[in-house]
Design a protein around this motif. Structure first.
Motif, PDB file in Angstrom:
ATOM      1  N   ASN A 196       0.830  -1.204   0.000  1.00 18.98           N
ATOM      2  CA  ASN A 196       0.000   0.000   0.000  1.00 18.98           C
ATOM      3  C   ASN A 196       0.863   1.251   0.000  1.00 18.98           C
ATOM      4  OD1 ASN A 196      -2.664  -1.005   0.023  1.00 18.98           O
ATOM      5  ND2 ASN A 196      -2.567  -1.436   2.214  1.00 18.98           N
ATOM      6  N   SER A 254      -2.907   5.396   1.290  1.00 23.05           N
ATOM      7  CA  SER A 254      -3.535   4.728   2.438  1.00 23.05           C
ATOM      8  C   SER A 254      -4.227   5.756   3.321  1.00 23.05           C
ATOM      9  CB  SER A 254      -2.486   3.973   3.258  1.00 23.05           C
ATOM     10  OG  SER A 254      -1.933   2.899   2.531  1.00 23.05           O
ATOM     11  N   ALA A 279      -4.229   1.804  -2.760  1.00 28.86           N
ATOM     12  CA  ALA A 279      -4.356   1.315  -1.392  1.00 28.86           C
ATOM     13  C   ALA A 279      -5.507   0.321  -1.307  1.00 28.86           C
ATOM     14  CB  ALA A 279      -4.581   2.468  -0.425  1.00 28.86           C
TER      15      ALA A 279
END
Length: 391
Positions: free
Chosen positions: A302, A307, A346
């Motif tokens: 990610n 994120s 993400a």
């Protein structure tokens, strides 16, 4: 901001879609009915473009916002079920023997359709939203198939996001792990070929079954004696097949399983040691052993900044107190990792009231999260493509 009211108003429709998909599961690359429903819904919602048969059964929908911005954001959901016979007892349980949505992909598809309807009605964003409905996530290479079929060349995106349900008994808890979040995976197939004999005269054999059984235990020493203690890895033998009669020492035995890892060098170490152990067993037992590895999943990594963007969108829906970026990496695997090898993005998790584990025949996805997940997807588009800001 709670669940978006426009999406909440469609909760009954989302429930109908979810129940129908759950009752009619299809495994990887067989999602003909499912992908047909998805394409029909996108057209019904007024999408600008709907593309079918990508990697066989994949669907991509293109939706342009009110603004004329050039940025493009991708949202992805998986569609496939598992070869499991359902025991949940639900009144909408699978109607197909040995097929079940035991991982909640029916819920993921429904959530993304919920976001699709809302965004098609409002178009309150500046740029283009790309909706990716992916087949064959469960170890069959659906993401790689779509990428090989030109997914990101035909439908380029600047960022891509995905989401998975988590039956952790924590409804509406949005969680993400930054960096290496989910393990890469290799599958292995090992064939032990010896010499068969009558079971009453085993001295005439080269017993493939005895050698295979010993290999299973010996492989576990790799984690305890070859792996650096602070590294994370898993080695699981999940199949052993040999023999066909009570009075025959089998000539051939087969072992299969998986290794999970977070670094390529750890994968290479595990594979190398497995090969070396098999070579030693060939000499010790006087037989032949073939070893084959298949690289199934990349490590899911990610992007740190994106994120935070996923968490921010989730926070808009479930509140600051219900978001968490401190969860540990997960040794399960997910082929969304392949998309993240091409495009930054993400992949988060959304908790629900269920507590039966994923991939269990009694798994139940709590349908209460459907409008929640749909709202998070919708907010991602509205936040990442804000109207009036085409930068």
């Amino acid at each position: 901001m709670p669940v978006l009211p426009e999406i909440d108003a469609t909760a009954a429709e989302l429930s109908r879609i979810f129940r129908d998909l759950h009752a009619n599961p299809e495994i990887g690359f067989e999602e003909v009915r499912t992908s047909g429903i998805v394409a029909e819904k996108l057209r019904e919602y007024g999408f600008d473009e709907v593309h079918e048969k990508i990697a066989g059964t994949g669907v991509v929908g293109i939706l342009r916002g009110k603004g004329a911005g050039n940025r493009r954001i991708g949202l992805r959901a998986d569609m496939d079920a598992l070869p499991i016979t359902e025991t949940s007892g639900l009144d909408y349980a699978s109607q197909t023997p040995d097929r079940m949505h035991a991982c909640g992909h029916d819920g993921h598809t429904t959530m993304l359709l919920g976001a699709a309807r809302y965004l098609a009605d409002s178009r309150n964003f500046d740029g283009t939203a790309v909706f990716i409905f992916q087949p064959a996530e469960e170890g069959l290479g659906g993401a790689r198939g779509m990428i090989a079929d030109g997914l990101f060349q035909r439908f380029p995106v600047d960022e891509v996001y995905g989401m998975h349900n988590q039956p952790n008994g924590k409804p509406n808890r949005a969680m993400i792990c930054k960096g290496a979040a989910m393990a890469g995976a290799s599958f292995f197939d090992i064939t032990v070929k010896g010499k068969g004999s009558h079971a009453a005269m085993p001295q005439q054999s080269r017993d493939a079954l005895v050698a295979a059984s010993a290999l299973v235990g010996q492989f576990q020493t790799i984690l305890g004696r070859n792996m650096p203690p602070l590294e994370q890895a898993v080695l699981s033998v999940t199949q052993i097949h040999a023999g066909s009669a009570y009075n025959v020492v089998p000539e051939t035995a087969r072992i299969a399983g998986t290794i999970r890892f977070f670094k390529p060098e750890i994968r290479d170490l595990m594979q190398s040691r497995m090969r070396e152990i098999c070579q030693g067993f060939e000499l010790a037992y006087g037989l032949q052993i073939g070893v084959e590895f298949r690289e199934i999943f990349d490590v899911l990594v990610n992007d740190d900044t994106l994120s935070d963007e996923w968490l921010a969108a989730a926070s808009d829906i479930v509140g600051d107190a219900n978001v968490d970026d401190t969860i540990a990496p997960f040794t399960g695997s997910e082929d969304f990792a392949d998309m993240l090898q091409v495009v930054p993005g993400a992949y988060g998790n959304l908790g629900h009231a269920g507590t039966v584990p994923l991939h269990n025949p009694g798994f139940v996805l709590d349908p209460e999260i459907l409008p929640v997940g749909a709202s998070i997807y919708a907010r991602l588009i509205e936040r990442r493509l804000p109207l009036g800001n085409a930068a």
